[in-house]
Scaffold this active site. Structure first.
Site, mmCIF file in Angstrom:
data_model
loop_
_atom_site.group_PDB
_atom_site.id
_atom_site.type_symbol
_atom_site.label_atom_id
_atom_site.label_comp_id
_atom_site.label_asym_id
_atom_site.label_seq_id
_atom_site.Cartn_x
_atom_site.Cartn_y
_atom_site.Cartn_z
ATOM 1 N N GLU A 1 -3.159 -22.877 -28.411
ATOM 2 C CA GLU A 1 -2.300 -23.282 -28.956
ATOM 3 C C GLU A 1 -3.164 -24.770 -28.660
ATOM 4 O OE1 GLU A 1 -2.190 -22.211 -25.072
ATOM 5 O OE2 GLU A 1 -2.468 -20.920 -27.142
ATOM 6 N N HIS B 1 -6.548 -19.703 -26.708
ATOM 7 C CA HIS B 1 -5.357 -19.688 -26.856
ATOM 8 C C HIS B 1 -5.922 -21.128 -27.602
ATOM 9 C CE1 HIS B 1 -4.116 -20.095 -22.578
ATOM 10 N NE2 HIS B 1 -5.636 -19.355 -21.752
ATOM 11 N N CYS C 1 -3.467 -14.903 -24.731
ATOM 12 C CA CYS C 1 -4.766 -14.835 -22.266
ATOM 13 C C CYS C 1 -3.848 -13.701 -22.651
ATOM 14 C CB CYS C 1 -4.383 -16.050 -22.559
ATOM 15 S SG CYS C 1 -6.213 -16.123 -21.333
#
Length: 598
Positions: free
Chosen positions: A527, A525, A398
């Site tokens: 993750e 993102h 990001c």
């Protein structure tokens, strides 16, 4: 539908989320489908506008919901996909009730906390519990509900009242209450003290909720006489008093519950003994054992501004851990405060400056996570510059991707005033701009949120290969700014390649640097979708590249860089777990336990 409620007493931060997730894992291992609900008593409608210092990271769901980080725990532990409605807040409940009142739904009645707010809470729970979250048809068998905060908090009272009514309405065989409490050990006498838990349970019972199980947090296993005292004064069967003692890592918590036969107590309460199977934890046990056998480590420098609070980057830590386990490596995370890399720190605190650069130079890989605001941005830019110039494996997420683009424009293209309009609205070379559909007046829920599709523009690129040569991927987003599409041709000519774009072709999603061992930036993102046994491809790529880079310290305290390959680099962990785990919070390396072990 069966319900398991997890509450907390005495102090916050005992690990209710991990306990609730572990109970879900235990029930899944017994053959049941599980869903989860997190209740947060704060007035915010969601976690989107809250600082990480206030409440840890903001976890983003597929539907764009900005929710409490515990929902991330649930998704990782249980391998499920939740929705924004699985996170109930006081703000959401009051908002829904006020909207009904404005429409006239209450037919002129005086709208009150009881029954209107409490009814709305119960209706919300019943509705959401029926929504499948595991990709299968039909509702789950058990809904695990976690009530945030601590018993006695004034903001929790409407939820306590609603859950008391709810337990009575659904019946005792459909409702099980697990109360997580603290049994401290005073250093002066070395004795486990039960009085805080006694008071907590007494307060809980006074509010209309009677615990079926006690999960007691303590630094060591509860003594038999302590269990006996808790059973006598809290009116809980001895067999239903569980110890949540400190463990090497939280993968042990479901096993700890299983070994104390917590599943038998819960199944008995819910009248599910006849349809349950023996808990199958073979994969879980194998993963736990495998992790302890790792000897070689991989060091990742995490460059951010919330390095004093690991919960701010919880999902990033988990994704790194998932990827390192798949590569048979112990994860060591070196927290590098971004501001300490800047020249101002050199003048004000030379020791902090030297320490930060020493960590950065000594790492096998560098990760710059997402964030907001201009504090520490210059330090993050310097970290990206160092990684680019020294062939250090780099992953920017990001904001991390955006600052990598800005740094490249300044250093390679010579656009010294290049910047993001987030930090310099008047910049003459805006590399990163505000998205046209965004709002500058309202913060909550106005970003580009949730699962969005990214199309690969180049088949022969690292990112596409990491994703299994897919033509497109779906990843979760949370951002207001984007790389300026008008500068793409200039940047690509100089050496950057925007290998992933959205469906319009004007929004940049993935950038790679040509000729670099591993230099990738992602606007999304990754993750948030990483799972144990199914690590995020980009994190796997970072760890694999980092494992091939050896750092040798010299006598000057700096680092000499070489590109050695360890013999075990090509090995892959075959013992991977489909349920989920969580590394310990507050840890220096993101993988070893803190004082609580939960």
């Amino acid at each position: 539908m069966k319900y398991v409620l997890v509450t907390g007493g005495v102090v916050s931060g005992l690990g209710k989320g991990v306990t609730a997730s572990s109970i879900g894992v235990l029930l899944q291992a017994c053959g049941f489908r599980v869903t989860s609900i997190k209740i947060d008593p704060y007035l915010n409608t969601d976690a989107g506008t809250m600082s990480p210092f206030e409440h840890g990271e903001v976890f983003v769901l597929d539907d764009g919901g900005e929710v409490d980080l515990d929902l991330g725990n649930y998704e990782r532990f249980l391998d499920i996909k939740l929705t924004r409605d699985n996170n109930i807040t006081t703000g959401k409940i009051y908002q829904s009730v006020v909207e009904k009142e404005r429409r006239g739904d209450y037919l002129g009645k005086t709208v009150q906390v009881v029954p209107h707010i409490t009814d709305a809470i119960q209706e919300w729970i019943e509705r959401v519990a029926q929504v499948p979250v595991d990709g299968k048809e039909g509702p789950a068998d058990v809904c695990v509900i976690e009530l945030g905060g601590t018993i006695g908090d004034i903001e929790s009272m409407p939820f306590i009242e609603a859950l008391g009514q709810f337990s009575y309405r659904v019946g005792p065989s459909n409702f099980c209450l697990v109360h997580v409490s603290l049994v401290p050990v005073l250093n002066v006498v070395g004795e486990q003290k039960t009085k805080p838990t006694q008071h907590s349970v007494r307060q809980l019972r006074g509010l209309g909720l009677i615990p079926n199980l006690l999960a007691c947090r303590s630094s060591k296993e509860l003594d038999d006489n302590v269990k006996g005292k808790l059973s006598q004064f809290c009116h809980v069967p001895l067999s239903n008093i569980l110890t949540l003692c400190d463990v090497p890592n939280i993968w042990h918590i479901p096993l700890l519950l299983r070994d104390q036969k917590a599943h038998e107590a819960i199944l008995k309460t819910l009248n599910l003994q006849g349809v349950a199977t023996e808990p199958d934890f073979k994969a879980w046990i194998t993963t736990t054992k495998v992790y302890h056998k790792f000897h070689e480590s991989v060091r990742i420098a995490m460059v951010g501004k919330y390095t004093g609070l690991s919960d701010a980057y919880l999902s990033v830590l988990k994704a790194l851990l998932h990827a390192s386990v798949a590569c048979n490596r112990k994860l060591v995370v070196d927290w590098v405060p971004a501001g300490d890399l800047e020249d101002d720190t050199l003048k004000e605190n030379p020791d902090a400056y030297k320490a930060a650069w020493s960590l950065l130079e000594g790492a096998n890989g560098i990760l710059v996570p997402g964030g907001f605001g201009d504090r520490g941005v210059q330090g993050k830019t310097l970290a990206a510059k160092y990684a680019r110039e020294n062939n250090v494996p780099f992953l920017g997420i990001c904001l991390g991707m955006q600052i990598a683009v800005v740094e490249f424009a300044r250093s390679v293209l010579g656009l010294h005033g290049a910047n993001s309009t987030e930090f310099d609205p008047e910049t003459k070379n805006p590399c990163v701009i505000f998205m046209p559909e965004g709002s500058k007046t309202h913060m909550g829920g106005t970003m580009r949120l949730g699962s969005r599709r990214t199309y690969f523009q180049v088949a022969d690129c690292k990112s596409a290969k990491l994703y299994g040569n897919a033509s497109f991927i779906d990843e979760r987003h949370r951002h207001r700014y984007e790389v300026n599409p008008d500068m793409i041709s200039q940047l690509e000519t100089a050496g950057l390649t925007f290998v992933g774009k959205d469906e319009t072709g004007r929004r940049m999603e993935i950038v790679e640097m040509r000729g670099h061992p591993f230099f990738i930036g992602a606007q999304f993102h990754p993750e948030f979708k990483s799972r144990p046994g199914k690590p995020s491809p980009l994190f796997s790529g970072l760890i694999e590249a980092a494992c091939k880079r050896t750092v040798v310290s010299n006598n000057k305290g700096n680092a000499n860089l070489t590109n050695g390959v360890h013999e075990s680099d090509s090995t892959t962990s075959k013992a991977q777990n489909a349920n989920g785990f969580k590394s310990s919070n507050g840890s220096a390396n993101g993988a070893s336990p803190n004082g609580n072990g939960v």
